[in-house]
Design an enzyme around this catalytic site. Structure first.
Site, mmCIF file in Angstrom:
data_model
loop_
_atom_site.group_PDB
_atom_site.id
_atom_site.type_symbol
_atom_site.label_atom_id
_atom_site.label_comp_id
_atom_site.label_asym_id
_atom_site.label_seq_id
_atom_site.Cartn_x
_atom_site.Cartn_y
_atom_site.Cartn_z
ATOM 1 N N HIS A 157 32.953 52.640 41.469
ATOM 2 C CA HIS A 157 31.620 52.444 42.070
ATOM 3 C C HIS A 157 31.716 51.739 43.424
ATOM 4 C CE1 HIS A 157 30.175 53.303 37.948
ATOM 5 N NE2 HIS A 157 31.184 52.517 37.596
ATOM 6 N N LYS A 284 34.644 48.597 70.723
ATOM 7 C CA LYS A 284 34.791 49.584 69.660
ATOM 8 C C LYS A 284 36.142 50.280 69.616
ATOM 9 C CE LYS A 284 31.323 51.399 67.800
ATOM 10 N NZ LYS A 284 30.964 51.397 66.382
ATOM 11 N N GLU A 291 36.700 61.017 60.977
ATOM 12 C CA GLU A 291 35.335 61.515 60.809
ATOM 13 C C GLU A 291 35.284 63.030 60.961
ATOM 14 O OE1 GLU A 291 32.441 58.579 62.879
ATOM 15 O OE2 GLU A 291 34.427 58.173 63.667
#
Ligand code: ARG
Length: 461
Positions: A157, A284, A291
């Protein structure tokens, strides 16, 4: 102007829009190698069977070789009016060798021709996917061996569950990718039958030798039914299914890389070579490749769905719907190759922060199961009761904001007075992973053994 191939029956050329929807050359030009190989096998067989002369066959073979050279060098002029790769090549053959070119299509149709070309292409795609997956598996096994004892939180989970090792986690993917490689190999085996000689749909009255052409092209045997041979595309669907399942696995690993490299997790980082910056936010480091691997999966599923839908309810035998098989398949195979290679690159590149991983593994009471197991082993407590006792101890630790291994013995004894100092030997994350030595468990010694077994198996091939 009249059509070179079927001008006998037709007195007018196609409407502009007819040509536009009908032509497939922009896509199926990728089949040129397979088309030439198929034609060469067919021509040689026709001559051996006495259906065309040796002289004609020689002219055809030489002409086809010349065309291969022209396409390879970029000199070949593809024409949309000639619809597809088959007619582009045949028309050029006629320009080069004249009349004998017209004999090549004896005992053949574009229907068995394209089915043969496409099977050859898909067969190679299976081989290449399998090879690429093995390269990825090797990269994973190398990292797994290096990090066989690096403790990280195992999740259920996405909540901390029990400590595992990073090596064990990576080897889970090796198992998945190995089954994926097996699916490509299985698909390849089943697709390796040759449609050539099925002709348009009913077979041919010429005394052709289909075993010879099948052999020449590396097929195990000719397809046994001409209708099936020209109209089935389940071989491509199996390739696409294997690609979809592989992509699904890649997407799970990609997603984990996205999570691990986030500042919130801080488990891993990718070097500059596999990161991108932001044009506005100077701090960043984005995992764009991961992705995109995650996203390519959508396109690959799309291709599988697209071909399943094209095939649905299509009556036998050939219909032009089947021409749409290639765009979907090529797109998926290209996307998968790119995604697999990018993943291999990332796995080789990634570096992990062992301290952060271990620290996270120690949070979330990840050794609570070890405490319950200790009660079962040392105090002969039934597991259900041990679970309950441990739950109460976790609640106390939580109220005191400490980890289980930081709790005082007295706090535990308040719940179960027979607990001894010895319990602390099972509460560390290292002890937890080291204890899971049963086959398939995360103990570093298991992981080392499995990683070297994989590496040996993968380098043997
Ligand atoms: N370009 C066609 C395809 O990909 C070749 C077969 C054409 N056959 C036909 N009967 N029109 O399916």
């Amino acid at each position: 102007e009249e059509n070179q191939m079927w001008g006998g029956r037709f007195s007018q050329g196609p409407a502009e829009i007819m040509e536009a929807i009908n032509a497939s050359i922009d896509i199926d030009k990728r089949l040129w190698r397979e088309d030439i190989a198929g034609s060469k096998a067919h021509a040689a067989m026709l001559a051996a069977a006495g259906i065309i002369s040796d002289e004609d066959a020689r002219a055809i073979l030489n002409g086809l070789d010349q065309i291969a050279g022209e396409i390879e060098s970029g000199a070949f002029k593809f024409s949309r009016a000639l619809e597809d790769i088959h007619m582009n090549i045949e028309a050029r053959l006629k320009e080069i060798i004249g009349e004998p070119a017209g004999r090549l299509h004896t005992a053949r149709s574009r229907n068995d021709q394209v089915a043969t070309d496409f099977r050859l292409w898909c067969r190679r795609a299976c081989d290449e996917a399998e090879t690429a997956l093995k390269t990825l598996m090797r990269a994973l096994a190398v990292q797994a061996e290096t990090h066989a004892d690096a403790v990280m939180p195992g999740f259920t989970h996405l909540q901390t569950a029990q400590p595992v090792t990073f090596g064990h986690h990576l080897l889970a993917y090796v198992e998945m990718f190995s089954r994926d490689a097996g699916r490509f190999a299985d698909a390849r085996k089943r697709m390796n039958e040759c449609p050539l000689g099925a002709a348009a749909l009913a077979g041919t009255p010429f005394p052709i030798d289909r075993k010879t052409t099948a052999n020449a092209l590396g097929f195990d045997r000719p397809c046994a039914n001409s209708l099936d041979a020209v109209s089935s595309r389940d071989f491509a669907l199996e390739l696409l299914s294997a690609a979809a399942i592989t992509a699904m696995h890649l997407s799970r690993l990609a997603e984990e890389i996205v999570l691990w490299t986030s500042p919130q997790f801080g488990f891993a980082s990718l070097s500059d070579a596999f990161s991108t910056g932001s044009s506005i936010m100077p701090q960043k480091r984005n995992p764009d490749a991961a992705e995109l691997v995650r996203a390519k999966t959508g396109r690959i599923y799309g291709s599988l769905n697209s071909l399943l839908s094209v095939m649905k309810a299509l009556p036998l035998a050939y219909a032009k719907d089947l021409q749409e098989d290639k765009a979907a398949t090529f797109e998926a195979v290209d996307a998968l190759a790119l995604a697999t290679a990018a993943m291999t690159g990332m796995i080789g590149d990634i570096s992990i922060n062992r301290d952060a991983m271990k620290d996270a593994a120690a949070r979330g009471y990840s050794t609570a199961t070890d405490l319950a197991d200790w009660l079962v082993r040392e105090l002969k407590t039934p597991f259900r009761d041990a679970h309950h006792i441990t739950g109460r101890i976790v609640a106390i630790a939580e109220s005191k904001s400490v980890r289980l291994d930081q709790l005082k013995l007295g706090d535990m004894q308040a719940v179960e007075k027979r607990i001894t100092e010895n319990v602390f030997s099972v509460l560390s994350v290292e002890a937890s992973v080291a204890s899971r030595k049963a086959y398939g468990g995360t103990a570093p010694e298991n992981v080392k053994r499995e990683a070297s077994r994989w590496l040996a198996a993968l380098t043997k091939e």
